[in-house]
Design an enzyme around this catalytic site. Structure first.
Site, PDB file in Angstrom:
ATOM      1  N   CYS A  43      50.010  44.605  47.795  1.00 56.36           N
ATOM      2  CA  CYS A  43      49.055  44.440  46.644  1.00 56.36           C
ATOM      3  C   CYS A  43      48.311  45.649  46.134  1.00 56.36           C
ATOM      4  O   CYS A  43      48.240  46.055  44.784  1.00 56.36           O
ATOM      5  CB  CYS A  43      48.036  43.552  47.158  1.00 56.36           C
ATOM      6  SG  CYS A  43      46.515  43.354  45.864  1.00 56.36           S
ATOM      7  N   CYS A  48      49.982  44.265  42.860  1.00 58.60           N
ATOM      8  CA  CYS A  48      48.956  43.628  42.102  1.00 58.60           C
ATOM      9  C   CYS A  48      47.890  44.871  41.453  1.00 58.60           C
ATOM     10  O   CYS A  48      47.905  44.826  40.036  1.00 58.60           O
ATOM     11  CB  CYS A  48      47.762  42.752  42.770  1.00 58.60           C
ATOM     12  SG  CYS A  48      48.556  41.878  43.976  1.00 58.60           S
ATOM     13  N   LYS A  51      49.949  47.529  39.373  1.00 51.94           N
ATOM     14  CA  LYS A  51      50.669  46.657  38.065  1.00 51.94           C
ATOM     15  C   LYS A  51      49.544  46.560  37.118  1.00 51.94           C
ATOM     16  O   LYS A  51      49.822  46.501  35.524  1.00 51.94           O
ATOM     17  CB  LYS A  51      51.365  45.457  38.665  1.00 51.94           C
ATOM     18  CG  LYS A  51      51.957  44.498  37.364  1.00 51.94           C
ATOM     19  CD  LYS A  51      50.740  43.411  37.094  1.00 51.94           C
ATOM     20  CE  LYS A  51      50.089  42.795  37.932  1.00 51.94           C
ATOM     21  NZ  LYS A  51      50.666  41.670  38.920  1.00 51.94           N
ATOM     22  N   TYR A 177      57.446  36.212  37.852  1.00 50.67           N
ATOM     23  CA  TYR A 177      56.063  36.835  37.737  1.00 50.67           C
ATOM     24  C   TYR A 177      56.530  38.203  37.293  1.00 50.67           C
ATOM     25  O   TYR A 177      55.903  38.852  36.198  1.00 50.67           O
ATOM     26  CB  TYR A 177      55.454  36.912  39.018  1.00 50.67           C
ATOM     27  CG  TYR A 177      54.711  35.746  39.337  1.00 50.67           C
ATOM     28  CD1 TYR A 177      53.433  35.598  39.177  1.00 50.67           C
ATOM     29  CD2 TYR A 177      55.177  34.673  39.868  1.00 50.67           C
ATOM     30  CE1 TYR A 177      52.476  34.455  39.586  1.00 50.67           C
ATOM     31  CE2 TYR A 177      54.701  33.374  40.483  1.00 50.67           C
ATOM     32  CZ  TYR A 177      53.152  33.610  40.346  1.00 50.67           C
ATOM     33  OH  TYR A 177      52.682  32.282  40.738  1.00 50.67           O
ATOM     34  N   GLU A 181      55.837  40.317  33.558  1.00 56.02           N
ATOM     35  CA  GLU A 181      54.762  41.392  33.590  1.00 56.02           C
ATOM     36  C   GLU A 181      55.218  42.742  33.248  1.00 56.02           C
ATOM     37  O   GLU A 181      54.734  43.264  32.352  1.00 56.02           O
ATOM     38  CB  GLU A 181      54.035  41.345  35.089  1.00 56.02           C
ATOM     39  CG  GLU A 181      53.255  40.113  35.418  1.00 56.02           C
ATOM     40  CD  GLU A 181      52.615  40.007  36.606  1.00 56.02           C
ATOM     41  OE1 GLU A 181      53.112  40.830  37.448  1.00 56.02           O
ATOM     42  OE2 GLU A 181      51.673  39.331  36.864  1.00 56.02           O
ATOM     43  N   HIS A 435      30.371  28.547  22.349  1.00 55.56           N
ATOM     44  CA  HIS A 435      30.851  28.708  21.238  1.00 55.56           C
ATOM     45  C   HIS A 435      30.508  30.344  20.626  1.00 55.56           C
ATOM     46  O   HIS A 435      29.256  30.601  20.815  1.00 55.56           O
ATOM     47  CB  HIS A 435      30.548  27.686  20.266  1.00 55.56           C
ATOM     48  CG  HIS A 435      30.995  27.687  18.949  1.00 55.56           C
ATOM     49  ND1 HIS A 435      32.387  27.441  18.606  1.00 55.56           N
ATOM     50  CD2 HIS A 435      30.560  28.170  17.847  1.00 55.56           C
ATOM     51  CE1 HIS A 435      32.862  27.506  17.425  1.00 55.56           C
ATOM     52  NE2 HIS A 435      31.625  28.017  16.803  1.00 55.56           N
ATOM     53  N   GLU A 440      36.208  27.131  25.209  1.00 45.57           N
ATOM     54  CA  GLU A 440      35.570  26.063  25.000  1.00 45.57           C
ATOM     55  C   GLU A 440      36.614  24.972  24.471  1.00 45.57           C
ATOM     56  O   GLU A 440      36.163  23.402  24.600  1.00 45.57           O
ATOM     57  CB  GLU A 440      34.629  26.065  23.787  1.00 45.57           C
ATOM     58  CG  GLU A 440      35.338  26.294  22.499  1.00 45.57           C
ATOM     59  CD  GLU A 440      34.201  26.197  21.393  1.00 45.57           C
ATOM     60  OE1 GLU A 440      33.116  25.905  21.338  1.00 45.57           O
ATOM     61  OE2 GLU A 440      34.282  27.635  20.447  1.00 45.57           O
TER      62      GLU A 440
END
Ligand code: NDP
Length: 459
Positions: A43, A48, A51, A177, A181, A435, A440
């Site tokens: 990671c 992670c 990247k 993945y 990516e 909003h 939303e």
């Protein structure tokens, strides 16, 4: 005299191993962590974190383009790949330092070297035998490159993060993945990107609407996707490029070939056989709900167990282990409803079941919303957002939330709490939206998709 040198020896200083060791140390255990390279693991060092830094860097390209619609005059923006990689490396050095410090602060001894199990209580490192009451295997996973002619020319995500120059043309084999990516990173920075997949669509295992939406968005950015296809050979050419022959006879010329064809657990040559540890059919350490292997004193967490291969899952498994065995606070990791994100452009994020999975055991109502994000009304970018809710008809429970669009991972994190709590669609509807946001939409989807229009109704 203590029977063993340590209460715990952890093999592998990645996210899971570090968390388990630190917590165990904090709770008073005598702990050593054995690491053959740098502290941080996939990671922090090869996954992670680097990247995501590259994802941030690459997407400035889109921000510069989008700003024009808001009245900005943006000069010619140029990008220095080497500068980005150097900045990224500096940050990784800093993080490695932080990890080392955290371990030391928890009184965890860091042992540099490759750890190999000798028996149920012994780890050999640099010819030295260290013993412990418990051993935790947290050795992670490694990219798999299938065998085929030209295999020696390809790179994986490990090397892609450290390239000296950005390839002008790159072919990425695989559609999971990592493939999407990196496709997003290289395409945003101006590379010609080809994705080659053996399946009919990218992101196997994700909801069909997610797969179709992301694939359409990638293609709008000029990323070419070759489906139902495999690679026959890769040959170097005189100009330092590669000639990639696809099985249907087509040739693609590119400067780098990257394989993103999955990862396998790091279980080879670490003495698991010597210690009598059983592996499962996928060569991962087979463990129970307490992360215990078939050998009473040996445990395993993270990607080496191939349960849910995500950093926060490994960290939680590490925490449960430390709490249970060194803090008299039994905890087990719940692997259901783990949210996940793909940092493609636009990003994907999901929690809960896909429509296909839900239909196996439930009668469902499906809600979808597709729209142009407000920011792109003026930027003019041709990008659409897709949101989807899967609701159990009988109980009204929300079984799955899916999103492709800007900020999807940030939005889904909050919804993951709701899904974990078993929220119903009525409770989503009773929640007031914020909003104007994209998020939303998740609380304002009123009409279910009619049965006959549902993409997977026939499944
Ligand atoms: P994935 O399992 O996600 O995808 C592998 C891809 O390679 C699929 O498209 C698969 O095709 C293809 N493939 C596998 N074997 C072959 C083969 N022999 N020939 C041709 N194609 C093949 O793996 P990744 O490498 O992308 O990522 C590994 C793991 O790392 C992920 O599963 C995830 O757990 C983790 N990860 C998580 C990230 C995040 O959380 N954002 C980011 C990156 C990685 P097919 O669809 O046909 O099976």
């Amino acid at each position: 005299m203590a029977r063993y040198d340590y209460d715990l020896i952890t093999i592998g200083a990645g996210s899971g191993g570090v968390r388990a060791s630190r917590l165990s140390g904090k709770y008073g255990a005598k702990v050593a962590i054995v690491e053959g390279t740098r502290v941080g693991g996939t990671c922090v060092l090869r996954g992670c974190v680097p990247k995501k830094l590259l994802v941030f860097g690459a997407h400035y390209a889109h921000h510069f383009e989008d700003a024009v619609g808001y009245g900005w005059t943006v000069g010619t923006a140029t990008h220095d790949w080497g500068a980005m990689i150097a900045a990224k490396d500096k940050e990784l050095d800093r993080l490695e330092g932080v990890y080392n410090r955290m371990l030391r602060d928890a009184n965890v001894e860091i042992v540099n070297g490759r750890g190999v199990l000798a028996d149920a209580h012994t780890v050999e490192v640099n010819g030295k035998r260290l013993t412990a009451e418990k051993i935790l295997v947290a050795t992670g996973g490694w990219p798999v490159v299938p065998d085929f002619p030209g295999k020696e020319h390809v790179i994986t995500s490990n090397e892609a993060l450290d390239l000296k120059e950005r390839p002008k043309r790159i072919l990425i084999f695989g559609g999971g993945y990592i493939a999407v990516e990196f496709a997003g990173i290289f395409a945003a920075l101006g590379s010609e990107v080809h994705i080659v997949i053996r399946a009919g669509e990218i992101l196997r295992g994700f909801d069909q609407d997610v797969r179709a939406t992301l694939s359409a968005e990638l293609q709008k950015q000029g990323i070419k996707i070759q489906r139902d296809c495999t690679i026959r050979s890769i040959e170097p050419c005189d100009d330092d490029s590669y000639s990639v022959m696809l099985n249907m006879g087509e040739e693609i010329r590119c400067d780098k070939v990257m394989f993103a064809t999955g990862r396998a657990p790091n279980t080879a040559n670490i003495g698991l056989e010597a210690a009598g540890v059983r592996l499962n059919a996928r060569n991962a350490v087979a463990v129970d709900a307490d992360s215990r292997s078939n050998v009473e004193s040996i445990f395993a967490i993270g990607d080496v167990t191939d349960r849910v291969n995500l950093t926060p899952v490994a960290i939680n498994e590490g925490r449960c282990f430390a709490e249970t065995f060194f803090n008299k606070n039994p905890m087990q990791m719940d692997h259901a409803n783990v949210p996940a994100a793909v940092f493609s452009h636009p990003p994907v994020s999901v929690v809960g079941l896909t429509e296909e999975q839900a239909r196996k055991d439930h009668k469902v109502r499906i809600f979808t919303s597709r729209f142009k994000p407000m920011v792109h009304t003026l930027s003019g970018r041709d990008e659409r957002t897709m949101m989807k809710l899967i609701v159990d008809k009988a109980t009204d429970k929300v079984l799955g939330c899916h999103m492709v669009g800007e900020d999807a991972p940030e939005i889904i994190q909050g919804l993951a709490v709701a899904v974990k709590c078993g929220a119903t669609k009525a409770q989503f509807d009773a929640t007031v939206g914020i909003h104007p946001t994209a998020a939303e939409e998740f609380v304002t989807m009123r009409d279910a998709v009619p049965e006959k229009e549902q993409a997977t109704a026939e499944l």
